[in-house]
Enzyme design. Structure first.
Site, PDB file in Angstrom:
ATOM      1  N   ASP A  13      36.714  41.677  47.905  1.00  0.00           N
ATOM      2  CA  ASP A  13      37.796  41.936  48.872  1.00  0.00           C
ATOM      3  C   ASP A  13      38.864  40.853  48.875  1.00  0.00           C
ATOM      4  OD1 ASP A  13      36.352  44.183  49.625  1.00  0.00           O
ATOM      5  OD2 ASP A  13      35.265  43.093  51.182  1.00  0.00           O
ATOM      6  N   LYS A  16      42.119  42.280  45.069  1.00  0.00           N
ATOM      7  CA  LYS A  16      42.222  42.709  43.664  1.00  0.00           C
ATOM      8  C   LYS A  16      43.076  43.965  43.532  1.00  0.00           C
ATOM      9  CE  LYS A  16      37.761  43.008  43.425  1.00  0.00           C
ATOM     10  NZ  LYS A  16      37.414  42.462  44.754  1.00  0.00           N
ATOM     11  N   GLY A  40      36.103  48.925  47.284  1.00  0.00           N
ATOM     12  CA  GLY A  40      37.197  49.491  48.072  1.00  0.00           C
ATOM     13  C   GLY A  40      38.427  48.651  47.781  1.00  0.00           C
ATOM     14  N   HIS A  41      39.321  49.179  46.965  1.00  0.00           N
ATOM     15  CA  HIS A  41      40.507  48.427  46.554  1.00  0.00           C
ATOM     16  C   HIS A  41      41.733  49.036  47.232  1.00  0.00           C
ATOM     17  CE1 HIS A  41      38.313  46.980  42.660  1.00  0.00           C
ATOM     18  NE2 HIS A  41      37.709  46.642  43.769  1.00  0.00           N
ATOM     19  N   GLN A 212      34.027  44.010  43.127  1.00  0.00           N
ATOM     20  CA  GLN A 212      33.217  42.967  43.777  1.00  0.00           C
ATOM     21  C   GLN A 212      33.785  41.581  43.437  1.00  0.00           C
ATOM     22  OE1 GLN A 212      31.142  45.711  42.099  1.00  0.00           O
ATOM     23  NE2 GLN A 212      31.724  46.637  44.009  1.00  0.00           N
TER      24      GLN A 212
END
Ligand code: GDP
Ligand code: IMO
Ligand code: MG
Length: 419
Positions: A13, A16, A40-41, A212
């Site tokens: 988080d 990225k 979750g990007h 990650q």
């Protein structure tokens, strides 16, 4: 032309998604190489928030190819749901998204198994079946996408896995569900390794999108409080489909502070008002599960370790604006354990749990910065903070992010250049 790998330098988080979206401007192909829909990007385009889980963040740029590499574990149901939500936002996905035929599948029993394991051995996972899917892959009883196109092989594998897992799942319905996906997936599935290597030969710019972060990596992270894949740069080779000699540059994305979701040690975690301010101003809630993220000061020892294990060439620093109101900013420059100073990121779980951070304090800038567009215009306190990070991590800063919008980004060097 160049191939660059973007990795998380902390516990995920870091921003990225934003950095990948920004760099996609210059890329021809964007490749996810590990993880699954545990990621979750977040990308904000024209005020619209889009969260990518399985599909590369480059998909928001028309005319760019996106690849889901074989190092990813793939849940077809989650994939089609994500496609649907992108289509609802008018994002074009036609012949620009490919999935490697060697990608392993997340099966319904992986989610059931994860729930069971979490009750006994709590890691605080995202409950997406990622760990059990990788367990089956390494245990040589995983099912790959390519198997879906050969009913005999698929059937053989399903029978074996059911025998191993005690026949407690409804094989027929799983089989029918996945054969249904096979028809829909066919047009996306390719030999992406040869596609990528051809593209490199033809001088294309390739962007590898890590999910990650380094401290969640199965080998380099704070084991067992990690994810089940190689989130570090080497994963781009094993999970993306290229050899190490094809990588030109590694970019480590970091926040101006630190966050972590789930269980596990976190030496610089704040349990006070400043931690709350960071969570509130930084909107530090999980993009996948919505869980509040644990917040703490920047840990220079952790990022220096990430620099080493990834071979990071430059850092991309995000969310400096979140610290706008903080009067004094701390940086962790070492740890103390049983009266001794430690200058390396500890590998022992006990030391990680029990060590106390040694801090250095720098003055905050205490002003709004979101409209600044050049390094020269940054407040002197930010320049000093960045210079100290460079000194401590022995790494230059190549990109600065001052807000979640695309234009709130300052690029300090070209990334897509060969070595
Ligand atoms: P990822 O998993 O590394 O892609 O990061 P996430 O998307 O899970 O979380 C990062 C969050 O920070 C997202 O909501 C981004 O929109 C946001 N973000 C990224 N860069 C910045 C920044 O410089 N400032 C602020 N305020 N938010 C940012
Ligand atoms: P992105 O790509 C932050 C964490 C989970 C848990 C541990 C294992 O958005 O940075 P898993 O479901 O992978 O088996 O969970 O890893 N985790 C993440 N934390 N960002 C992520 O992805 C994460 N993906 C997994 O919270 O602690
Ligand atoms: Mg995220």
């Amino acid at each position: 032309m160049a191939s660059i790998v973007v990795v998380g330098a902390q516990w995920g988080d870091e921003g990225k998604g934003k950095v990948i979206d920004f760099l996609t401007n210059e890329a021809d192909i964007v490749v996810r190489y590990q993880g699954g829909n545990n990621a979750g990007h977040t990308v904000i385009v024209d005020g619209q928030k889009i969260v990518l889980h399985l599909i590369p963040s480059g998909i928001l740029h028309p005319n760019k190819i996106c690849i889901i590499g074989h190092g990813v574990v793939f849940n077809p149901k989650a994939f089609f749901e994500e496609l649907e939500s992108l289509k609802e936002k008018n994002i074009e996905i036609d012949d620009n998204l490919y999935i490697s035929e060697d990608t392993h599948l997340i099966m319904p029993y992986h989610l059931t198994l994860e729930e069971k394991v979490e009750k006994i051995h709590k890691i605080g996972t995202t409950n997406r079946g990622v760990g059990p899917a990788y367990t089956d892959k390494i245990g040589r009883c995983g099912i790959k996408i390519i198997d879906l196109f050969d009913e005999e092989i698929f059937d053989e594998k399903v029978q074996i896995i059911m025998a191993l897992k005690g026949n407690e799942f409804d094989i027929t319905s799983i089989k029918n569900e996945y054969l249904g996906y096979a028809k829909l997936l066919k047009k996306y599935v390719r030999n992406t390794t040869s596609l990528l290597n051809e593209a490199i030969k033809n001088g294309k710019n390739i962007l590898f999108e890590g999910a990650q972060g380094t401290l969640l990596d199965i080998d380099y992270g704070t084991y067992p409080y990690v994810t089940s894949s190689n989130a570090t740069a080497g994963g781009a080779c094993t999970g993306g489909g290229i050899g190490p000699s094809k990588i030109d540059r590694v970019i480590g994305v970091m926040k101006a502070y630190t966050t972590r979701v789930g269980e596990g040690p976190f030496p610089t975690e704040l349990h006070n008002e400043i931690g709350e301010v960071i969570r509130r101003k930084g909107c530090e809630y999980g993009a996948t599960t919505g869980r509040p993220r644990r917040c703490g000061w920047f840990d220079a020892i952790g990022v220096k370790y990430a620099v080493r294990v990834n071979g990071i060439d430059s850092l991309a620093i995000c969310k400096l604006d979140v610290l706008n109101e903080v009067e004094k900013i701390k940086i962790c420059v070492g740890y103390e354990y049983k009266g001794e100073r430690i200058n390396e990121f500890p590998r022992s779980l006990k030391v990680l749990r029990e060590c106390s951070p040694i801090y250095e304090e720098l003055p905050g800038w205490q002003q709004e910065i979101c409209d600044i567009r050049s390094y020269d215009d940054l407040p002197i306190q930010i320049k000093d903070y960045l210079a100290r990070i460079t000194e401590l991590t022995e790494t230059k800063i190549g990109l600065i992010s001052l807000g979640h919008q695309r234009e709130q980004t300052i690029l300090l060097e070209p990334f897509f250049v060969g070595r």
